[in-house]
Write a protein that holds these residues in place. Structure first.
Motif, short mmCIF file in Angstrom:
data_model
loop_
_atom_site.label_atom_id
_atom_site.label_comp_id
_atom_site.label_asym_id
_atom_site.label_seq_id
_atom_site.Cartn_x
_atom_site.Cartn_y
_atom_site.Cartn_z
N HIS A 136 45.86 40.17 40.11
CA HIS A 136 43.90 40.19 40.81
C HIS A 136 43.50 39.12 40.61
CE1 HIS A 136 45.57 43.81 43.06
NE2 HIS A 136 45.47 44.31 41.09
N HIS A 141 38.57 43.92 39.71
CA HIS A 141 38.93 44.66 38.69
C HIS A 141 38.49 45.14 37.74
CE1 HIS A 141 42.29 42.10 37.49
NE2 HIS A 141 42.53 43.13 36.82
N ASN A 184 42.68 57.32 39.13
CA ASN A 184 42.75 55.80 39.48
C ASN A 184 42.73 54.74 38.37
OD1 ASN A 184 40.00 57.00 40.40
ND2 ASN A 184 40.58 56.12 42.56
N GLN A 185 43.21 55.51 37.79
CA GLN A 185 43.34 53.70 36.17
C GLN A 185 44.70 54.24 35.51
OE1 GLN A 185 39.56 53.14 33.52
NE2 GLN A 185 41.02 54.63 32.58
N VAL A 241 42.84 49.92 33.32
CA VAL A 241 43.63 48.65 34.46
C VAL A 241 42.81 49.83 35.16
CG1 VAL A 241 45.03 46.87 35.85
CG2 VAL A 241 45.64 47.34 33.29
N ASP A 242 41.38 49.41 35.82
CA ASP A 242 40.81 49.82 36.48
C ASP A 242 40.33 49.33 37.96
OD1 ASP A 242 38.97 51.35 37.76
OD2 ASP A 242 36.60 50.59 36.17
N PRO A 243 41.56 49.38 38.48
CA PRO A 243 41.52 48.63 39.85
C PRO A 243 39.81 48.73 41.70
CG PRO A 243 42.36 50.67 40.58
CD PRO A 243 42.19 50.79 38.83
N GLU A 244 39.19 50.05 40.92
CA GLU A 244 38.19 50.78 40.85
C GLU A 244 36.79 50.24 40.75
OE1 GLU A 244 38.37 54.57 43.83
OE2 GLU A 244 40.04 53.63 43.59
N GLN A 245 37.10 49.39 39.90
CA GLN A 245 35.33 49.75 38.83
C GLN A 245 34.72 50.29 38.88
OE1 GLN A 245 34.45 45.69 41.02
NE2 GLN A 245 35.14 44.53 39.30
#
Length: 176
Positions: A21, A62, A84-85, A167-171
């Motif tokens: 991303h 992210h 989510n992670q 990896v935290d795509p939604e922060q």
């Protein structure tokens, strides 16, 4: 040599997460030195589970975190599911049997305002696992645990230490 491989691998995983991303304004790179990783490993408390986040950064749309987890010998199977992670484990030392997949049993949500959710895992549930796939893991092994996958250790035969890239795509997890 295994520690050098682990350190290079961690840096590569962070780079791969950024490539998935990329952001057009070219965010700065984050350096985590070998000294930082080794100090985190050496400062882990003996005889108990320790999950220490070294960095958690905005990687361009992210977040990506790098930490060290250490688990002492055990035969109790607890499980967690991060909603989510995604996590990537690289085993530095020790051995154990990891279980992934299956169904979460007696699940309960972690406190959304608690320190674990805010600084490490994001929204997650804990419980046990029924079914799933068991695999022996040891030094040099990697496991990719997708978001939503239940996972835990059914047995740890010798203290296991692993690098974890989150990896935290939604922060959702606080930056560090």
């Amino acid at each position: 040599m295994p520690r050098l491989l682990a350190l290079g691998l961690a840096a590569s995983l962070v780079s791969v997460a950024w490539l998935v991303h990329p952001r057009s304004d070219n965010p700065p790179a984050t350096h985590i030195s070998a000294a930082d990783i080794l100090a985190t490993i050496e400062n882990a408390p003996d005889g108990r589970v320790s999950d220490q986040q070294i960095r958690h950064v905005d990687a361009g749309g992210h977040n990506v975190g790098v930490g060290v987890v250490q688990r002492p010998p055990s035969t109790s199977l607890g499980a967690i599911q991060h909603h989510n992670q995604t996590e990537v484990y690289y085993v530095v030392s020790g051995r154990g049997t990891m279980v992934t997949g299956g169904e979460l049993t007696n699940g309960r949500e972690l406190n959304p305002d608690g320190v674990v959710v805010r600084t490490l895992t994001g929204p997650s549930s804990v419980g046990g696992i029924e079914g799933g796939e068991s695999r022996e893991v040891g030094p040099g092994d990697m496991v990719i645990v997708p978001a939503g996958s239940r996972h835990g250790f059914s047995e740890i035969t010798e203290t296991i230490t692993y690098l974890v890239v989150r990896v935290d795509p939604e922060q959702l997890v606080e930056l560090r």
